[in-house]
Scaffold this active site. Structure first.
Site, short mmCIF file in Angstrom:
data_model
loop_
_atom_site.label_atom_id
_atom_site.label_comp_id
_atom_site.label_asym_id
_atom_site.label_seq_id
_atom_site.Cartn_x
_atom_site.Cartn_y
_atom_site.Cartn_z
N CYS A 84 -4.21 9.09 -14.07
CA CYS A 84 -4.97 9.90 -13.12
C CYS A 84 -6.22 10.48 -13.80
CB CYS A 84 -4.07 10.96 -12.49
SG CYS A 84 -4.81 11.71 -11.04
N HIS A 174 0.51 8.01 -10.37
CA HIS A 174 1.38 8.72 -11.33
C HIS A 174 2.67 7.93 -11.58
CE1 HIS A 174 -0.77 12.55 -11.83
NE2 HIS A 174 -1.27 12.24 -10.63
N GLU A 176 4.88 8.58 -13.71
CA GLU A 176 5.95 9.45 -14.23
C GLU A 176 6.82 10.06 -13.13
OE1 GLU A 176 2.78 9.99 -14.04
OE2 GLU A 176 2.16 12.08 -14.21
#
Ligand code: XMP
Length: 518
Positions: A84, A174, A176
């Site tokens: 990002c 993202h 994660e």
């Protein structure tokens, strides 16, 4: 600490989910350290990492004083993954262009794979579409030299980019968060396939390292720990005890608001099983005396908090004081973000039980679990050999049964509540449901109703049963027991507990309810 041979350096630009990146890297069996961007250069030279990940951020690369990554990282020949904001700053720093504000994309999105890459190996084939999680207002519009697009989404034509020769990767989404279902595998590809790290880092390694860090921090100082018997403080205590032995003393305050046999179980385990110095404070009279006649939930909570601190302080003074206070603070208890004006700012949940103690007693905190999530703490507990039934325990609030006894608290009400709660949990265990439920407990209502038992009239209390599922306690759904189960639990409670003649089940979710009744 000397540098770990296979470290991934995560540079934190203040994203709320940076800890999740570290967690995914740990899950891939690789050691990582998070360093705020302000000290990234120093961290880079100190840790000698094998790969670098740049986090997201609330900042915009288009701002005048937008934070960046040290140039040394891009010059080092190491693989870099920008996520990002991390992707955007990498592009901006390497000669690309970022456009601000025009292309907001929040939530679920789909990327289409344009090109094969080691980042996607074994997961995403060319031409396939995949769900990812986006959260950005800016986007890359011109790539730096050497980069190619490897995946695109409608809102982010450069959703994933790579300079394969320099091993620089950037993703606008993202990986994660769990809403990017393949994200953990992408991060695993980055650390294994791209950075070539072995993946041999385990909870056993965390334990060794945490022990070394505790020893280095504490030296020959004295540490005290407020042991509640919950998973977090128990794991913290066992870990610290392993590190410094008798320099640690645990203080277990029995405020008389614990569940059936709880105090005995906790004391037996730590004293007998671990041979740990443990002060068992019998403070039931003090707490229950102060609570009697008080029905305001906030006053009850504050009274318990104040008495806890006073009791703990008095016991610590008897031990001659201590230099350090150990706490089982977990990552979700710490809302930590990188401040753009100074150091990291930390807020701890307001109802955290021992909050306020360290300032008052002028002690330094030892919090060896503050980077871990709950399930990682449980894994560490297993690694430390804590019994399975202890590790799997459901959360129990610091103010204990007092907040499950709406209205005034009396010893007799606590006795009734304890007995009903034990039967309810026994039934849940027998039905094999304990691990499927976040928390289950009985509540004793300050209401009496008429019943008939045998040939006689009864006029006794109502007991409410509560059970919820939850991921983090912030939101919750009531557990959908079948009616036979509830009927069986109710019958046993009414038959076996003197003082209850009616049982009801709470079908409120959170929100609008809370998990506890007070
Ligand atoms: P609520 O009732 O706010 O509870 O939905 C959310 C979670 O927090 C626990 N809880 C506490 N834990 N000290 C604690 O250590 C407290 O004062 C406290 N109050 C609530 C509650 O049991 C649930 O898991």
């Amino acid at each position: 600490m000397t540098a770990h041979p296979d470290t991934v350096l995560i540079i934190d630009f203040g994203s709320q989910v940076t800890q999740l990146i570290a967690r995914r890297v740990r899950e891939a069996g690789v050691y990582s350290e998070i360093v705020p961007f302000q000290s990234a250069k120093e961290g880079f030279y100190r840790l000698k990492p094998k790969a670098v990940i740049l986090s997201g951020s609330p900042a915009s690369v288009t701002d005048e004083d937008a934070p960046g990554a040290p140039q040394a990282i891009f010059d080092s020949g190491l693989p870099v993954l920008g996520i990002c904001y991390g992707q955007q700053t990498m592009c901006a720093q390497l000669g690309g262009h970022i456009e601000g504000g025009l292309h907001r994309e929040f939530g679920r999105a789909f990327v289409e794979v344009q090109q094969a890459s080691p980042l996607f190996e074994g997961i995403w084939a060319e031409g396939t579409r995949h769900q990812v999680w986006m959260s950005h207002g800016d986007r890359v519009t011109v790539l730096p030299e050497g980069f190619e697009v490897i995946a695109a989404s409608p809102g982010a034509p450069f959703a994933a980019i790579a300079d394969e020769s320099r091993r620089f990767y950037g993703v606008q989404f993202h990986p994660e968060v769990i809403h990017t279902p393949d994200g953990a595998k992408l991060l695993s590809n980055f650390v294994h396939k791209i950075a070539g790290l072995a993946g041999d880092w385990t909870m056993a390694a965390f334990r060794e390292q945490a022990i070394a860090e505790i020893r280095a921090k504490v030296g020959d100082g004295k540490v005290i720990c407020a042991l509640s018997g919950g998973v977090d403080s128990s794991v913290a205590a066992v870990l610290i005890h392993e590190a410094i032995g008798e320099q640690l003393t645990c203080i277990f305050v029995d405020h008389g608001l614990l569940r059936l046999n709880e105090a005995e179980d906790v004391v037996a385990m730590f004293r007998d099983h671990y041979n740990m110095p443990l002060v068992h404070v019998e403070a039931q009279d003090t707490f229950i005396g102060a609570l009697e006649g008080e029905s305001d939930p906030e006053v009850k909570r504050k009274t318990i908090g104040r008495l806890f601190i006073e009791t703990f302080e008095a016991e610590a003074a008897k031990l001659g004081g201590a230099d350090y206070l150990a706490q089982g603070t977990l990552y979700p208890d710490v809302i930590e973000s990188v401040s753009f004006t100074g150091g990291p700012s930390v807020t701890i949940k307001s109802h955290h039980n021992v909050g306020g103690l360290p300032e008052r007693m002028n002690m330094t905190l030892v919090e060896p679990l503050r980077e871990l999530f709950k399930d990682e703490v449980r894994a560490l507990g297993r690694e430390l050999g804590l019994p399975a039934h202890f590790i799997g325990r459901q959360p129990f609030p610091g103010p204990g049964l007092a907040i499950r006894c709406p209205g005034g608290v009396t010893r007799d009400k606590l006795r009734i509540l304890r007995e009903a709660d034990a039967i309810y949990l026994d039934e849940i265990r027998k039905a094999g449901l304990y691990d499927a439920i976040w928390q289950a407990f009985a509540v004793l209502l300050p209401v009496q109703t008429v019943g008939v038992m045998g040939d006689g009239r009864t006029y006794e209390f109502v007991c409410a049963l509560r059970a919820v599922t939850s991921v983090d306690g912030m939101t919750a759904d009531f557990y959908p027991f079948d009616m036979d189960f509830l009927g069986q639990a109710a019958t046993r409670i009414i038959n076996e507990v003197r003082g209850v003649n009616r049982v009801v089940y709470d079908v409120t979710s959170k929100p609008p309810g809370t998990i506890e009744w007070e």
